[in-house]
Design an enzyme around this catalytic site. Structure first.
Site, PDB file in Angstrom:
ATOM      1  N   PRO A   1       0.836  -1.214   0.000  1.00 29.00           N
ATOM      2  CA  PRO A   1       0.000   0.000   0.000  1.00 29.00           C
ATOM      3  C   PRO A   1       0.860   1.249   0.000  1.00 29.00           C
ATOM      4  CG  PRO A   1      -0.170  -1.172   2.090  1.00 29.00           C
ATOM      5  CD  PRO A   1       0.661  -2.019   1.195  1.00 29.00           C
ATOM      6  N   CYS A   2       0.351   2.297  -0.615  1.00 25.89           N
ATOM      7  CA  CYS A   2       1.216   3.451  -0.852  1.00 25.89           C
ATOM      8  C   CYS A   2       0.925   4.651   0.039  1.00 25.89           C
ATOM      9  CB  CYS A   2       1.134   3.868  -2.318  1.00 25.89           C
ATOM     10  SG  CYS A   2      -0.449   3.630  -3.079  1.00 25.89           S
ATOM     11  N   GLN A   3      -0.084   4.625   0.897  1.00 24.20           N
ATOM     12  CA  GLN A   3      -0.408   5.824   1.679  1.00 24.20           C
ATOM     13  C   GLN A   3       0.766   6.297   2.521  1.00 24.20           C
ATOM     14  OE1 GLN A   3      -2.164   3.140   1.384  1.00 24.20           O
ATOM     15  NE2 GLN A   3      -4.362   3.462   1.611  1.00 24.20           N
TER      16      GLN A   3
END
Ligand code: SAM
Length: 413
Positions: free
Chosen positions: A157-159
């Site tokens: 995930p990139c958050q």
């Protein structure tokens, strides 16, 4: 030293089908075909577009040559499995058989969808981190993976890589999710690795991308990394993603070389969804658009009444109306003859981007958004709620992008 070659695609019309050849230089390293009813003698780009459009519209998955050599795959942070789908198509193009071994995602809907589309392996709902112990993979994880792994893929995930909260970044556990790809690789020793993330991941303060690169290099992998723009290789959407490729066999080609080898003219929204324009609205969320608040429905109607693509400020909510803003595309109507903007999990809402359909007074359906993400009709989401569909489709790596990179890793091997 000469630069490694990237594979190229060549298309030829046969009786009722289009054959795709994959070449490394002059050597043909794979052949596959799809039934296509297209007429005429189009130029090579038209043949490529006809082939890819037929693939997107196929109601059942294309079959594989019997006896194809297996490629055993582990997909971490798998989501619905769009990265795996691209890897599977690269396997098909090269006459190999995609064999799912393990997929892990924290969301139930993701593992359900993965299992539905890639039966035979194990799709596990859990945190990737819970598979890891202090010294590597837990013994019970290793037990699942007997038989070896050829390809390890994952899109953490990139958050955690947003530019916010830099001072807490070093301790952000999300950074370690990216590095878990190296920790899995240390134990599984796959032949090839592909890691996907947003371009901003490269500038992460904790240097997790650089650290992962170093660790894989120390394990004997040869690496390439770079940003791929989907629209340049035939995805009907602007989408830039950073990919790290690692191979035990040979130096992978540079991402820019891979992009240049598979270059296509931009494909517009109409290429992806024209046949779905008046698809019957179903009870199933997949083929029905979101219902909007009457205020937003009036905004959509305004765009059509005035033949506009950008909503004028006076029609916007107060937060946009009363001060300068840079959200031109928000509440916008899509262009029929241009690639779409990046599809996000907010594609069902006109207030989260340019997601109003170009020709109809509604936002994209999940089916249309899937097509723009290069997810074909033979990929089954099953009965899922709208929120789950939007999360899976918006987070997906367009299979064409995963295909391009896996093709470059595996071609000639
Ligand atoms: C960017 S999406 C992956 C998309 C996927 N590669 C595809 O192409 O369909 C990231 C995924 O990581 C999952 N995720 C987030 N934290 C996780 C964790 N700790 N362990 C496993 N999965 C996680 C999310 O549920 C989400 O599906």
């Amino acid at each position: 030293m000469s630069q490694p070659l990237a594979p190229t695609e060549h298309f030829e019309r046969r009786d009722g089908s289009i054959e795709r050849q994959i070449r490394l230089g002059e050597t043909i390293v794979g052949r596959s075909a799809l039934p296509v009813a297209a007429e005429g003698a189009p130029d090579p780009h038209d043949l490529a577009a006809a082939h890819d459009q037929a693939w997107l519209r196929l109601p059942t998955a294309p079959s594989l040559a019997p006896g194809a050599a297996p490629v055993r795959v582990v997909d971490l942070f798998s989501g619905c499995g769009a990265l795996s789908l691209g890897a599977a198509e690269a396997c098909r193009a090269l006459g190999k058989r995609f064999e799912p071994v393990l997929a892990v995602d924290i969301e139930a809907w993701a593992v359900q969808t993965y299992g539905r589309n890639f039966p035979g392996g194990q799709a596990v709902q859990d945190s990737v981190l819970s598979f890891l112990g202090p010294d590597g993979l837990r013994a019970d994880t290793l037990g699942r993976l007997t038989g070896g792994v050829d390809l390890l893929i994952g899109g953490p995930p990139c958050q955690g890589h947003s530019d916010l909260n830099n001072h807490t970044r070093r301790d952000d556990p999300k950074n370690e999710l990216y590095n878990s790809m190296a920790r899995f690789a240390a134990v599984l020793e796959p032949r090839w690795i592909l890691i996907e993330n947003v371009p901003g991941a490269q500038h992460d303060r904790s240097g997790v991308v650089q650290r992962t690169w170093k660790q894989l290099g120390a394990m004997g992998y040869r690496l390439a990394g770079g940003v791929l723009e989907g629209v340049d290789i035939g995805v009907p959407q602007r989408r830039r993603r950073y990919f790290m490729l690692a191979s035990r066999d040979r130096q992978p080609p540079a991402v820019a070389t891979i992009q240049a080898a598979l270059q296509q003219p931009p494909r517009p929204l109409s290429w992806a969804v024209a046949d779905l324009l008046d698809a019957p609205v179903s009870a199933d969320a997949y083929d029905s658009p979101s219902t909007h608040h009457p205020r937003n429905q009036r905004r959509i109607a305004y765009l059509f009444q005035h033949q506009l693509h950008d909503l004028p400020d006076p029609q916007r909510p107060a937060c946009h109306r009363d001060k300068p803003h840079s959200y031109k595309s928000v509440y916008g109507r899509m262009h029929w003859d241009k690639p779409a903007q990046t599809i996000t999990t907010g594609f069902g809402s006109c207030g989260q981007g340019r997601f109003v359909h170009s020709q109809r007074q509604r936002t994209l359906t999940p089916h249309e958004a899937a097509r723009v993400q290069f997810i074909p009709d033979h990929f089954g989401f099953g009965p899922q709620r709208r929120g789950a569909l939007q999360a899976m489709i918006g987070n997906a790596v367009p299979p064409r992008m995963a295909y391009a990179l896996c093709l470059a890793l595996m071609a000639g091997a």
